[in-house]
Design a protein around this motif. Structure first.
Motif, PDB file in Angstrom:
ATOM      1  N   LEU A 125      39.875  29.240  39.095  1.00  0.00           N
ATOM      2  CA  LEU A 125      41.044  28.480  38.643  1.00  0.00           C
ATOM      3  C   LEU A 125      40.631  27.272  37.813  1.00  0.00           C
ATOM      4  O   LEU A 125      41.271  26.944  36.809  1.00  0.00           O
ATOM      5  CB  LEU A 125      41.898  28.049  39.841  1.00  0.00           C
ATOM      6  N   GLU A 126      39.565  26.626  38.243  1.00  0.00           N
ATOM      7  CA  GLU A 126      39.065  25.472  37.496  1.00  0.00           C
ATOM      8  C   GLU A 126      38.649  25.906  36.092  1.00  0.00           C
ATOM      9  O   GLU A 126      38.990  25.254  35.103  1.00  0.00           O
ATOM     10  CB  GLU A 126      37.878  24.857  38.235  1.00  0.00           C
ATOM     11  N   ASP A 127      37.951  27.039  35.991  1.00  0.00           N
ATOM     12  CA  ASP A 127      37.561  27.575  34.688  1.00  0.00           C
ATOM     13  C   ASP A 127      38.800  27.904  33.849  1.00  0.00           C
ATOM     14  O   ASP A 127      38.848  27.625  32.653  1.00  0.00           O
ATOM     15  CB  ASP A 127      36.708  28.838  34.847  1.00  0.00           C
ATOM     16  N   TRP A 128      39.793  28.485  34.479  1.00  0.00           N
ATOM     17  CA  TRP A 128      41.018  28.864  33.777  1.00  0.00           C
ATOM     18  C   TRP A 128      41.714  27.627  33.211  1.00  0.00           C
ATOM     19  O   TRP A 128      42.114  27.610  32.053  1.00  0.00           O
ATOM     20  CB  TRP A 128      41.942  29.624  34.730  1.00  0.00           C
ATOM     21  N   TYR A 129      41.843  26.577  34.044  1.00  0.00           N
ATOM     22  CA  TYR A 129      42.488  25.347  33.589  1.00  0.00           C
ATOM     23  C   TYR A 129      41.689  24.694  32.462  1.00  0.00           C
ATOM     24  O   TYR A 129      42.258  24.209  31.488  1.00  0.00           O
ATOM     25  CB  TYR A 129      42.669  24.352  34.740  1.00  0.00           C
ATOM     26  N   CYS A 130      40.390  24.683  32.584  1.00  0.00           N
ATOM     27  CA  CYS A 130      39.529  24.089  31.555  1.00  0.00           C
ATOM     28  C   CYS A 130      39.718  24.826  30.232  1.00  0.00           C
ATOM     29  O   CYS A 130      39.863  24.200  29.179  1.00  0.00           O
ATOM     30  CB  CYS A 130      38.063  24.111  31.953  1.00  0.00           C
ATOM     31  N   GLU A 131      39.706  26.136  30.269  1.00  0.00           N
ATOM     32  CA  GLU A 131      39.881  26.918  29.058  1.00  0.00           C
ATOM     33  C   GLU A 131      41.266  26.719  28.455  1.00  0.00           C
ATOM     34  O   GLU A 131      41.430  26.598  27.252  1.00  0.00           O
ATOM     35  CB  GLU A 131      39.666  28.399  29.347  1.00  0.00           C
TER      36      GLU A 131
END
Length: 135
Positions: A125-131
């Protein structure tokens, strides 16, 4: 064999799971010989209310097949020898302790697995939000 007036302890659910042949959708356990341990909490006074409690035998009798049945104070269920114990029975307590240790280990394993999965999902989720917010 128990006698009228004896104080006995009813099996716990952990112990019952060990000896049951199956469990139905209502939570009732079935034992060898067709005996049913009524755990369904939707009915009035299920046997499960007595898990691990000490009760007094009010009736003891031998059945046609040579096994014994017992009625205890407070309800009309007929219990078998396999689910009643003498309080402080050393053998039973040692066996029950092993069951608890096994169940605790399983719970700890499950908690570790859940923690790992939560961490993995959080990272995704953190990766998704960052992207998403970089664009």
């Amino acid at each position: 064999m128990f006698k009228v007036g004896d104080i006995v302890e009813v099996i716990t659910e952990f112990e019952l799971k060990e000896i049951a042949t199956r469990k139905d959708n209502d939570g009732n356990y079935f034992l060898d010989g067709g005996f049913k341990f009524v755990a369904d909490t939707k009915i009035k006074e299920p046997m499960s209310e007595l898990y691990g409690k000490q009760v007094k035998i009010k009736e003891a009798y031998k059945t046609y097949d040579g096994t014994y049945r017992y009625r205890v104070e407070g309800n009309d269920y007929r219990f078998t020898d396999s689910i009643l114990f003498r309080p402080n029975d050393k053998e039973r307590l040692e066996h029950y302790k092993k069951i608890l240790i096994t169940n605790k280990s399983l719970c700890l394993f499950n908690l570790e697995y859940i923690d790992n999965e939560l961490n993995r999902i959080s990272e995704l989720l953190e990766d998704w939000y960052c992207e998403r917010f970089r664009k």
